[in-house]
Enzyme design. Structure first.
Site, PDB file in Angstrom:
ATOM      1  N   GLY A  87       0.929  -1.313  -0.062  1.00  0.00           N
ATOM      2  CA  GLY A  87       0.016  -0.097   0.071  1.00  0.00           C
ATOM      3  C   GLY A  87       0.785   1.279   0.146  1.00  0.00           C
ATOM      4  N   ARG A 143      -2.421   8.790   3.043  1.00  0.00           N
ATOM      5  CA  ARG A 143      -2.772   9.638   4.070  1.00  0.00           C
ATOM      6  C   ARG A 143      -1.752  10.284   5.152  1.00  0.00           C
ATOM      7  NH1 ARG A 143      -7.969   6.541   5.846  1.00  0.00           N
ATOM      8  NH2 ARG A 143      -7.063   4.643   4.742  1.00  0.00           N
ATOM      9  N   GLN A 175       4.235  -6.257  -5.940  1.00  0.00           N
ATOM     10  CA  GLN A 175       2.875  -6.429  -6.582  1.00  0.00           C
ATOM     11  C   GLN A 175       2.961  -4.781  -7.396  1.00  0.00           C
ATOM     12  OE1 GLN A 175      -0.317  -5.218  -3.993  1.00  0.00           O
ATOM     13  NE2 GLN A 175      -1.807  -6.340  -4.993  1.00  0.00           N
ATOM     14  N   THR A 179      -6.398  -6.909  -1.652  1.00  0.00           N
ATOM     15  CA  THR A 179      -5.607  -7.589  -0.715  1.00  0.00           C
ATOM     16  C   THR A 179      -5.540  -9.127  -1.392  1.00  0.00           C
ATOM     17  OG1 THR A 179      -7.617  -8.036   0.454  1.00  0.00           O
ATOM     18  CG2 THR A 179      -6.007  -6.309   1.235  1.00  0.00           C
ATOM     19  N   ASN A 192      -3.093   4.309   9.198  1.00  0.00           N
ATOM     20  CA  ASN A 192      -3.240   5.108   7.964  1.00  0.00           C
ATOM     21  C   ASN A 192      -2.788   6.522   7.846  1.00  0.00           C
ATOM     22  OD1 ASN A 192      -4.751   2.992   6.539  1.00  0.00           O
ATOM     23  ND2 ASN A 192      -6.423   3.215   8.086  1.00  0.00           N
TER      24      ASN A 192
END
Ligand code: UD1
Ligand code: CA
Length: 454
Positions: free
Chosen positions: A11, A15, A73, A79, A224
Protein backbone atom coordinates in the site's frame (compact mmCIF):
# COMPACT_ATOMS: atom_id res chain seq x y z
CA UNK A 1 3.53 -28.29 9.95
CA UNK A 2 5.81 -25.65 8.48
CA UNK A 3 4.69 -22.04 8.73
CA UNK A 4 5.14 -19.27 6.19
CA UNK A 5 4.54 -15.63 7.11
CA UNK A 6 3.17 -13.40 4.36
CA UNK A 7 3.32 -9.67 5.05
CA UNK A 8 1.24 -7.26 2.96
CA UNK A 9 3.19 -4.06 2.53
CA UNK A 10 2.43 -2.77 -0.95
CA UNK A 11 0.00 0.00 0.00
CA UNK A 12 1.06 3.55 -0.75
CA UNK A 13 -0.08 5.11 2.49
CA UNK A 14 -1.28 8.31 0.81
CA UNK A 15 -2.83 9.61 4.03
CA UNK A 16 0.53 9.80 5.79
CA UNK A 17 1.42 12.64 3.38
CA UNK A 18 5.05 11.60 3.46
CA UNK A 19 7.86 10.80 1.05
CA UNK A 20 8.67 7.78 3.19
CA UNK A 21 6.71 4.58 2.43
CA UNK A 22 4.14 4.00 5.17
CA UNK A 23 5.66 0.75 6.44
CA UNK A 24 8.97 2.59 7.06
CA UNK A 25 7.37 5.17 9.37
CA UNK A 26 8.71 4.59 12.89
CA UNK A 27 6.77 3.39 15.90
CA UNK A 28 8.87 3.38 19.09
CA UNK A 29 11.94 4.04 16.94
CA UNK A 30 11.46 1.01 14.65
CA UNK A 31 9.74 0.98 11.23
CA UNK A 32 6.19 -0.40 11.29
CA UNK A 33 7.29 -3.29 9.08
CA UNK A 34 10.26 -3.94 11.40
CA UNK A 35 7.89 -4.69 14.28
CA UNK A 36 5.98 -7.19 12.14
CA UNK A 37 9.21 -8.85 10.95
CA UNK A 38 10.52 -9.15 14.53
CA UNK A 39 7.30 -10.83 15.64
CA UNK A 40 7.35 -13.13 12.59
CA UNK A 41 10.92 -14.18 13.45
CA UNK A 42 9.85 -15.17 16.96
CA UNK A 43 7.41 -17.66 15.43
CA UNK A 44 10.33 -19.50 13.80
CA UNK A 45 8.57 -19.38 10.45
CA UNK A 46 10.18 -21.35 7.64
CA UNK A 47 10.12 -18.27 5.43
CA UNK A 48 8.89 -14.68 5.48
CA UNK A 49 7.46 -13.34 2.24
CA UNK A 50 6.92 -9.59 2.02
CA UNK A 51 4.83 -8.03 -0.74
CA UNK A 52 6.12 -4.63 -1.69
CA UNK A 53 4.92 -2.01 -4.12
CA UNK A 54 5.20 1.70 -3.58
CA UNK A 55 8.76 2.77 -2.64
CA UNK A 56 9.77 -0.90 -2.75
CA UNK A 57 13.50 -0.41 -3.15
CA UNK A 58 13.60 1.77 -0.01
CA UNK A 59 11.72 -0.90 1.93
CA UNK A 60 14.02 -3.67 0.66
CA UNK A 61 17.17 -1.66 1.42
CA UNK A 62 16.02 -1.01 4.97
CA UNK A 63 15.64 -4.77 5.63
CA UNK A 64 18.35 -6.17 3.36
CA UNK A 65 20.08 -7.77 6.38
CA UNK A 66 16.98 -9.87 7.05
CA UNK A 67 16.28 -13.22 5.46
CA UNK A 68 13.16 -12.18 3.55
CA UNK A 69 11.66 -13.21 0.23
CA UNK A 70 10.46 -10.09 -1.60
CA UNK A 71 7.60 -10.22 -4.04
CA UNK A 72 6.56 -7.18 -6.03
CA UNK A 73 2.94 -6.21 -6.59
CA UNK A 74 3.27 -3.60 -9.33
CA UNK A 75 -0.39 -2.54 -9.25
CA UNK A 76 -2.42 -2.49 -6.03
CA UNK A 77 -5.48 -4.39 -7.15
CA UNK A 78 -6.58 -5.48 -3.68
CA UNK A 79 -5.57 -7.67 -0.74
CA UNK A 80 -6.50 -10.88 -2.58
CA UNK A 81 -4.37 -9.89 -5.56
CA UNK A 82 -1.48 -9.05 -3.20
CA UNK A 83 -1.43 -12.57 -1.75
CA UNK A 84 -1.94 -14.06 -5.22
CA UNK A 85 1.35 -12.59 -6.47
CA UNK A 86 3.17 -14.70 -3.84
CA UNK A 87 1.88 -17.99 -5.28
CA UNK A 88 4.95 -18.64 -7.47
CA UNK A 89 7.13 -18.69 -4.33
CA UNK A 90 4.58 -20.01 -1.82
CA UNK A 91 5.21 -23.64 -0.72
CA UNK A 92 2.52 -26.15 -1.73
CA UNK A 93 2.15 -27.54 1.77
CA UNK A 94 2.19 -26.05 5.25
CA UNK A 95 0.22 -23.06 6.48
CA UNK A 96 0.58 -19.28 6.07
CA UNK A 97 0.03 -16.46 8.51
CA UNK A 98 -1.06 -13.39 6.57
CA UNK A 99 -0.17 -10.12 8.29
CA UNK A 100 -0.21 -6.44 7.38
CA UNK A 101 2.94 -4.33 7.41
CA UNK A 102 0.92 -1.45 8.83
CA UNK A 103 -0.43 -3.38 11.85
CA UNK A 104 2.75 -3.33 13.93
CA UNK A 105 1.74 -4.37 17.46
CA UNK A 106 0.32 -7.84 16.97
CA UNK A 107 1.85 -10.10 19.61
CA UNK A 108 3.51 -13.45 19.16
CA UNK A 109 1.09 -15.08 21.64
CA UNK A 110 -1.93 -13.98 19.59
CA UNK A 111 -0.43 -15.33 16.37
CA UNK A 112 0.48 -18.57 18.10
CA UNK A 113 -3.15 -19.00 19.22
CA UNK A 114 -4.33 -18.27 15.67
CA UNK A 115 -1.91 -20.87 14.32
CA UNK A 116 -3.14 -23.44 16.84
CA UNK A 117 -6.84 -23.06 15.97
CA UNK A 118 -6.20 -22.79 12.21
CA UNK A 119 -4.07 -25.91 12.01
CA UNK A 120 -7.24 -27.83 12.90
CA UNK A 121 -9.57 -26.17 10.38
CA UNK A 122 -7.20 -25.04 7.60
CA UNK A 123 -8.41 -21.44 7.88
CA UNK A 124 -8.74 -18.97 10.74
CA UNK A 125 -8.87 -15.26 11.41
CA UNK A 126 -8.40 -12.69 14.12
CA UNK A 127 -11.55 -10.69 14.74
CA UNK A 128 -12.33 -7.86 17.14
CA UNK A 129 -15.53 -6.48 18.59
CA UNK A 130 -15.65 -2.70 18.25
CA UNK A 131 -18.20 -0.15 19.46
CA UNK A 132 -17.74 1.74 16.17
CA UNK A 133 -17.05 -0.71 13.35
CA UNK A 134 -17.40 1.84 10.52
CA UNK A 135 -15.10 1.18 7.56
CA UNK A 136 -14.07 -2.37 8.46
CA UNK A 137 -15.05 -5.68 6.93
CA UNK A 138 -17.88 -7.16 9.06
CA UNK A 139 -17.93 -10.75 10.30
CA UNK A 140 -21.27 -12.32 9.39
CA UNK A 141 -22.15 -15.31 11.59
CA UNK A 142 -25.00 -17.80 11.59
CA UNK A 143 -25.49 -20.02 14.65
CA UNK A 144 -22.16 -18.69 15.86
CA UNK A 145 -20.31 -19.87 12.74
CA UNK A 146 -18.58 -17.46 10.36
CA UNK A 147 -20.47 -17.22 7.07
CA UNK A 148 -18.75 -14.31 5.31
CA UNK A 149 -16.71 -11.15 5.61
CA UNK A 150 -18.57 -8.24 4.04
CA UNK A 151 -16.67 -5.05 3.29
CA UNK A 152 -18.23 -1.84 4.62
CA UNK A 153 -18.84 -0.55 1.11
CA UNK A 154 -20.59 -3.76 0.07
CA UNK A 155 -22.57 -4.21 3.30
CA UNK A 156 -26.31 -3.81 3.74
CA UNK A 157 -27.67 -1.43 6.39
CA UNK A 158 -28.32 -4.45 8.61
CA UNK A 159 -24.79 -5.85 8.15
CA UNK A 160 -23.31 -2.46 8.99
CA UNK A 161 -24.77 -2.84 12.51
CA UNK A 162 -22.41 -5.78 13.13
CA UNK A 163 -19.72 -4.86 15.64
CA UNK A 164 -17.39 -7.82 15.06
CA UNK A 165 -14.79 -6.86 12.45
CA UNK A 166 -12.08 -8.48 10.36
CA UNK A 167 -8.66 -7.33 11.59
CA UNK A 168 -6.92 -8.44 8.36
CA UNK A 169 -4.87 -11.14 10.11
CA UNK A 170 -5.41 -14.64 8.75
CA UNK A 171 -3.99 -18.13 8.82
CA UNK A 172 -4.67 -20.32 5.79
CA UNK A 173 -3.46 -23.64 4.41
CA UNK A 174 -1.06 -23.09 1.51
CA UNK A 175 -2.72 -25.80 -0.59
CA UNK A 176 -6.00 -23.90 -0.29
CA UNK A 177 -4.39 -20.55 -1.15
CA UNK A 178 -3.04 -22.15 -4.34
CA UNK A 179 -6.51 -23.46 -5.12
CA UNK A 180 -8.60 -20.40 -4.20
CA UNK A 181 -6.64 -17.26 -5.10
CA UNK A 182 -6.66 -17.77 -8.90
CA UNK A 183 -10.47 -17.93 -8.66
CA UNK A 184 -10.98 -14.52 -6.96
CA UNK A 185 -13.01 -11.92 -8.84
CA UNK A 186 -13.15 -8.15 -8.50
CA UNK A 187 -16.90 -7.88 -8.92
CA UNK A 188 -17.58 -5.67 -5.88
CA UNK A 189 -18.09 -2.05 -4.81
CA UNK A 190 -14.36 -1.23 -4.94
CA UNK A 191 -13.46 -3.25 -8.05
CA UNK A 192 -10.73 -4.96 -5.97
CA UNK A 193 -9.69 -8.57 -5.53
CA UNK A 194 -10.73 -9.15 -1.92
CA UNK A 195 -8.74 -11.65 0.12
CA UNK A 196 -11.81 -11.87 2.35
CA UNK A 197 -13.68 -13.75 -0.41
CA UNK A 198 -11.71 -16.89 0.50
CA UNK A 199 -14.12 -17.27 3.43
CA UNK A 200 -16.96 -18.10 1.03
CA UNK A 201 -14.67 -20.52 -0.83
CA UNK A 202 -13.78 -22.29 2.40
CA UNK A 203 -17.46 -22.69 3.26
CA UNK A 204 -18.13 -24.05 -0.23
CA UNK A 205 -15.39 -26.63 0.45
CA UNK A 206 -17.22 -27.61 3.64
CA UNK A 207 -14.59 -26.10 5.94
CA UNK A 208 -15.23 -24.34 9.21
CA UNK A 209 -13.60 -20.96 9.78
CA UNK A 210 -11.81 -20.69 13.10
CA UNK A 211 -11.45 -17.32 14.85
CA UNK A 212 -9.80 -15.78 17.87
CA UNK A 213 -9.74 -12.29 19.38
CA UNK A 214 -6.52 -10.55 20.44
CA UNK A 215 -5.77 -10.18 24.13
CA UNK A 216 -5.36 -6.41 23.73
CA UNK A 217 -7.18 -4.28 21.15
CA UNK A 218 -4.10 -2.21 20.23
CA UNK A 219 -2.48 -5.35 18.78
CA UNK A 220 -4.64 -5.15 15.67
CA UNK A 221 -4.76 -1.39 15.19
CA UNK A 222 -3.65 -0.37 11.71
CA UNK A 223 -1.94 2.87 10.74
CA UNK A 224 -3.25 5.06 7.93
CA UNK A 225 -2.32 8.58 9.02
CA UNK A 226 -0.07 10.41 11.46
CA UNK A 227 -2.87 10.86 13.97
CA UNK A 228 -3.28 7.09 14.27
CA UNK A 229 0.50 6.69 14.34
CA UNK A 230 0.84 9.08 17.30
CA UNK A 231 -2.09 7.46 19.11
CA UNK A 232 -0.66 3.95 18.67
CA UNK A 233 2.77 5.19 19.79
CA UNK A 234 1.27 6.20 23.15
CA UNK A 235 -0.63 2.90 23.47
CA UNK A 236 2.51 0.93 22.70
CA UNK A 237 4.55 3.02 25.16
CA UNK A 238 1.90 2.50 27.86
CA UNK A 239 2.09 -1.25 27.20
CA UNK A 240 5.91 -1.29 27.50
CA UNK A 241 5.80 0.91 30.61
CA UNK A 242 3.36 -1.50 32.22
CA UNK A 243 5.63 -4.45 31.47
CA UNK A 244 8.58 -2.65 33.07
CA UNK A 245 6.54 -1.78 36.16
CA UNK A 246 5.48 -5.43 36.41
CA UNK A 247 9.20 -6.26 36.46
CA UNK A 248 9.58 -3.88 39.42
CA UNK A 249 10.76 -0.66 37.77
CA UNK A 250 9.61 2.51 39.54
CA UNK A 251 8.45 4.76 36.72
CA UNK A 252 7.52 8.09 38.27
CA UNK A 253 5.03 8.70 35.44
CA UNK A 254 4.45 5.94 32.86
CA UNK A 255 2.78 8.48 30.56
CA UNK A 256 6.04 10.40 30.32
CA UNK A 257 8.37 7.55 29.46
CA UNK A 258 9.57 6.42 26.04
CA UNK A 259 11.36 3.19 25.23
CA UNK A 260 12.50 2.91 21.62
CA UNK A 261 14.24 -0.45 21.80
CA UNK A 262 14.99 -2.92 24.57
CA UNK A 263 15.71 -2.28 28.23
CA UNK A 264 16.72 -4.95 30.71
CA UNK A 265 16.63 -4.06 34.38
CA UNK A 266 17.69 -5.19 37.83
CA UNK A 267 15.61 -4.58 40.96
CA UNK A 268 14.47 -1.19 42.24
CA UNK A 269 15.45 0.81 39.19
CA UNK A 270 13.89 4.28 39.35
CA UNK A 271 13.22 6.40 36.29
CA UNK A 272 12.00 9.99 36.57
CA UNK A 273 9.85 11.74 33.96
CA UNK A 274 10.60 12.43 30.29
CA UNK A 275 13.39 9.89 29.93
CA UNK A 276 13.96 8.44 26.43
CA UNK A 277 15.69 5.08 26.10
CA UNK A 278 16.86 3.91 22.68
CA UNK A 279 18.47 0.80 21.22
CA UNK A 280 19.74 -1.82 23.64
CA UNK A 281 20.20 -0.66 27.23
CA UNK A 282 20.55 -2.28 30.62
CA UNK A 283 20.30 -0.81 34.12
CA UNK A 284 21.56 -2.73 37.16
CA UNK A 285 19.98 -2.85 40.63
CA UNK A 286 19.11 0.49 42.24
CA UNK A 287 20.06 2.56 39.21
CA UNK A 288 18.34 5.96 39.31
CA UNK A 289 17.78 8.03 36.19
CA UNK A 290 16.88 11.70 36.60
CA UNK A 291 14.35 13.63 34.55
CA UNK A 292 14.95 14.37 30.88
CA UNK A 293 17.83 11.95 30.24
CA UNK A 294 18.30 10.41 26.79
CA UNK A 295 20.07 7.05 26.93
CA UNK A 296 21.02 5.06 23.85
CA UNK A 297 22.79 1.67 23.62
CA UNK A 298 24.24 2.09 27.10
CA UNK A 299 24.86 -0.25 29.99
CA UNK A 300 24.72 1.19 33.51
CA UNK A 301 25.73 -1.03 36.42
CA UNK A 302 24.19 -1.27 39.89
CA UNK A 303 23.91 1.68 42.25
CA UNK A 304 24.69 4.37 39.69
CA UNK A 305 22.81 7.67 39.97
CA UNK A 306 22.25 9.83 36.93
CA UNK A 307 21.08 13.38 37.50
CA UNK A 308 18.70 15.20 35.12
CA UNK A 309 19.32 16.03 31.47
CA UNK A 310 22.28 13.77 30.87
CA UNK A 311 22.80 12.25 27.41
CA UNK A 312 24.34 8.82 26.75
CA UNK A 313 25.27 7.19 23.46
CA UNK A 314 27.08 3.83 23.40
CA UNK A 315 28.61 4.19 26.83
CA UNK A 316 29.49 1.67 29.52
CA UNK A 317 29.07 2.79 33.11
CA UNK A 318 30.23 0.93 36.23
CA UNK A 319 28.79 0.55 39.72
CA UNK A 320 28.00 3.46 42.04
CA UNK A 321 28.94 6.09 39.50
CA UNK A 322 27.57 9.63 39.78
CA UNK A 323 26.71 11.44 36.58
CA UNK A 324 25.26 14.84 35.72
CA UNK A 325 23.25 16.94 35.70
CA UNK A 326 23.88 17.91 32.05
CA UNK A 327 26.63 15.38 31.36
CA UNK A 328 27.26 13.91 27.92
CA UNK A 329 28.74 10.45 27.38
CA UNK A 330 29.49 9.77 23.73
CA UNK A 331 30.50 6.52 21.99
CA UNK A 332 33.36 4.72 23.68
CA UNK A 333 32.93 6.40 27.06
CA UNK A 334 33.82 3.78 29.65
CA UNK A 335 33.50 4.65 33.32
CA UNK A 336 34.81 2.32 36.04
CA UNK A 337 33.13 2.01 39.43
CA UNK A 338 32.66 5.09 41.63
CA UNK A 339 33.60 7.61 38.95
CA UNK A 340 32.05 11.10 39.21
CA UNK A 341 31.15 13.00 36.05
CA UNK A 342 29.62 16.40 36.77
CA UNK A 343 27.81 19.10 34.86
CA UNK A 344 28.84 20.02 31.32
CA UNK A 345 31.43 17.28 31.10
CA UNK A 346 31.70 15.56 27.71
CA UNK A 347 33.41 12.17 27.52
CA UNK A 348 34.18 10.48 24.18
CA UNK A 349 36.21 7.34 23.43
CA UNK A 350 37.74 7.62 26.88
CA UNK A 351 38.12 5.24 29.77
CA UNK A 352 38.12 6.60 33.29
CA UNK A 353 39.48 4.48 36.15
CA UNK A 354 37.89 3.68 39.47
CA UNK A 355 37.05 6.64 41.71
CA UNK A 356 38.32 9.34 39.33
CA UNK A 357 36.42 12.61 39.12
CA UNK A 358 35.73 15.23 36.49
CA UNK A 359 33.13 17.30 38.22
CA UNK A 360 32.77 20.47 36.16
CA UNK A 361 33.03 21.66 32.52
CA UNK A 362 35.47 19.44 30.67
CA UNK A 363 36.08 17.68 27.36
CA UNK A 364 37.73 14.30 27.71
CA UNK A 365 38.24 12.73 24.29
CA UNK A 366 40.51 9.84 23.19
CA UNK A 367 41.95 9.58 26.69
CA UNK A 368 42.88 6.88 29.16
CA UNK A 369 42.57 8.08 32.72
CA UNK A 370 43.70 5.97 35.66
CA UNK A 371 42.11 5.49 39.08
CA UNK A 372 41.55 8.13 41.76
CA UNK A 373 42.62 11.03 39.59
CA UNK A 374 41.04 14.45 39.67
CA UNK A 375 40.38 16.38 36.49
CA UNK A 376 40.04 20.10 37.26
CA UNK A 377 37.18 22.26 36.03
CA UNK A 378 37.56 23.43 32.45
CA UNK A 379 40.11 20.81 31.41
CA UNK A 380 40.25 20.06 27.69
CA UNK A 381 42.05 17.19 26.02
CA UNK A 382 43.20 18.77 22.74
CA UNK A 383 42.86 15.53 20.81
CA UNK A 384 42.52 16.86 17.28
CA UNK A 385 45.25 18.62 15.28
CA UNK A 386 42.95 19.39 12.37
CA UNK A 387 43.79 16.14 10.61
CA UNK A 388 44.33 13.35 13.12
CA UNK A 389 43.18 12.35 16.59
CA UNK A 390 45.77 11.81 19.34
CA UNK A 391 45.69 10.20 22.76
CA UNK A 392 46.00 11.66 26.22
CA UNK A 393 47.14 9.23 28.91
CA UNK A 394 46.78 10.14 32.57
CA UNK A 395 47.98 7.84 35.36
CA UNK A 396 46.50 7.01 38.76
CA UNK A 397 46.13 9.64 41.50
CA UNK A 398 47.01 12.45 39.13
CA UNK A 399 45.77 15.97 39.77
CA UNK A 400 45.00 18.08 36.70
CA UNK A 401 44.60 21.74 37.70
CA UNK A 402 41.67 23.80 36.54
CA UNK A 403 41.47 25.08 33.00
CA UNK A 404 44.26 22.94 31.59
CA UNK A 405 44.74 22.26 27.89
CA UNK A 406 46.33 18.84 27.51
CA UNK A 407 47.76 18.87 23.98
CA UNK A 408 47.77 15.27 22.73
CA UNK A 409 49.66 13.11 22.24
CA UNK A 410 50.70 13.64 25.84
CA UNK A 411 51.21 11.48 28.90
CA UNK A 412 50.82 12.50 32.52
CA UNK A 413 52.29 10.13 35.06
CA UNK A 414 51.01 8.54 38.25
CA UNK A 415 50.70 11.01 41.09
CA UNK A 416 51.62 13.93 38.80
CA UNK A 417 50.19 17.41 39.32
CA UNK A 418 49.60 20.19 36.79
CA UNK A 419 49.10 23.83 37.73
CA UNK A 420 45.90 25.75 37.02
CA UNK A 421 45.69 27.34 33.59
CA UNK A 422 48.53 25.30 32.07
CA UNK A 423 48.87 24.30 28.43
CA UNK A 424 50.62 20.94 28.76
CA UNK A 425 52.47 20.00 25.59
CA UNK A 426 55.17 17.72 27.02
CA UNK A 427 54.86 14.50 29.00
CA UNK A 428 54.83 14.89 32.78
CA UNK A 429 56.72 12.25 34.77
CA UNK A 430 55.30 10.35 37.77
CA UNK A 431 54.95 12.46 40.92
CA UNK A 432 56.14 15.60 39.11
CA UNK A 433 54.52 19.07 39.24
CA UNK A 434 54.27 20.80 35.87
CA UNK A 435 52.85 24.24 35.19
CA UNK A 436 53.02 26.52 32.24
CA UNK A 437 51.99 30.07 32.71
CA UNK A 438 53.29 33.59 31.87
CA UNK A 439 54.76 35.54 34.78
CA UNK A 440 52.10 37.74 36.40
CA UNK A 441 52.63 41.46 35.89
CA UNK A 442 51.18 43.85 38.53
CA UNK A 443 50.90 47.63 37.97
CA UNK A 444 50.19 49.56 41.17
CA UNK A 445 47.54 52.30 41.29
CA UNK A 446 46.53 51.59 37.75
CA UNK A 447 44.14 54.16 36.17
CA UNK A 448 41.54 52.66 33.86
CA UNK A 449 40.78 54.60 30.64
CA UNK A 450 38.04 57.25 31.16
CA UNK A 451 34.98 57.65 28.96
CA UNK A 452 35.32 60.77 26.75
CA UNK A 453 32.28 63.10 27.18
CA UNK A 454 31.28 65.05 24.04
C1 UD1 B 1 -8.98 -4.87 4.75
C2 UD1 B 1 -10.01 -5.98 4.76
C3 UD1 B 1 -11.10 -5.63 5.78
C4 UD1 B 1 -10.51 -5.42 7.15
C5 UD1 B 1 -9.40 -4.37 7.06
C6 UD1 B 1 -8.66 -4.29 8.40
C7 UD1 B 1 -10.05 -6.79 2.46
C8 UD1 B 1 -10.83 -6.84 1.22
N1 UD1 B 1 -10.59 -6.09 3.47
O1 UD1 B 1 -9.62 -3.70 4.32
O2 UD1 B 1 -12.04 -6.69 5.86
O3 UD1 B 1 -11.50 -5.01 8.06
O4 UD1 B 1 -8.42 -4.72 6.07
O5 UD1 B 1 -7.80 -3.21 8.40
O6 UD1 B 1 -9.03 -7.40 2.57
N2 UD1 B 1 -2.41 -4.11 0.39
C9 UD1 B 1 -1.48 -4.51 -0.56
N3 UD1 B 1 -1.87 -4.56 -1.86
C10 UD1 B 1 -3.12 -4.21 -2.27
C11 UD1 B 1 -4.05 -3.78 -1.29
C12 UD1 B 1 -3.67 -3.74 0.02
O7 UD1 B 1 -0.35 -4.86 -0.24
O8 UD1 B 1 -3.37 -4.29 -3.48
C13 UD1 B 1 -1.99 -4.09 1.80
C14 UD1 B 1 -2.01 -2.70 2.40
O9 UD1 B 1 -0.73 -2.09 2.27
C15 UD1 B 1 -2.32 -3.02 3.86
C16 UD1 B 1 -3.18 -4.27 3.78
O10 UD1 B 1 -2.94 -4.83 2.52
O11 UD1 B 1 -1.17 -3.33 4.58
C17 UD1 B 1 -4.67 -3.99 3.95
O12 UD1 B 1 -5.08 -3.11 2.92
P1 UD1 B 1 -6.15 -1.96 3.16
O13 UD1 B 1 -6.41 -1.24 1.91
O14 UD1 B 1 -5.82 -1.18 4.36
O15 UD1 B 1 -7.41 -2.87 3.50
P2 UD1 B 1 -8.87 -2.39 3.69
O16 UD1 B 1 -9.49 -2.12 2.36
O17 UD1 B 1 -8.90 -1.32 4.70
CA1 CA C 1 -8.75 -0.77 0.51
Amino acid sequence: MSTTVIILAAGKGTRMRSNLPKVLQPLAGCPLLGHVIETAKKLHAKNIITIFGHGGHLVQERFNHENIQWVEQTEQLGTGHAVKVTLPVLPQDGISLILSGDVPCVQQSTLQRLLDVSTETGIGLVTLTLEDSTGYGRIVRKDGKIQAIVEHKDASEQQRQIKEINTGIYCVSNAKLHEWLPKLSNDNAQGEYYLTDIVAMALADGMEIASIQPELAFEVEGINDRIQLAALEREFQAYQAKQLMQQGVHLIDPARFDLRGQLSVGTDVRIDINVIIEGNCSFGDHVEIGAGCIIKNTHIAAGTKVQPYSIFDNAIVGNNVQIGPFARLRPGAKLANEVHIGNFVEVKNTSIGQGSKANHFAYLGDAEIGAESNIGAGTITCNYDGANKHKTIIGDQAFIGTNNSLVAPVKIGHGATTGAGSVITHDVADNCLAFERAKQISKENYQRPQKVTK
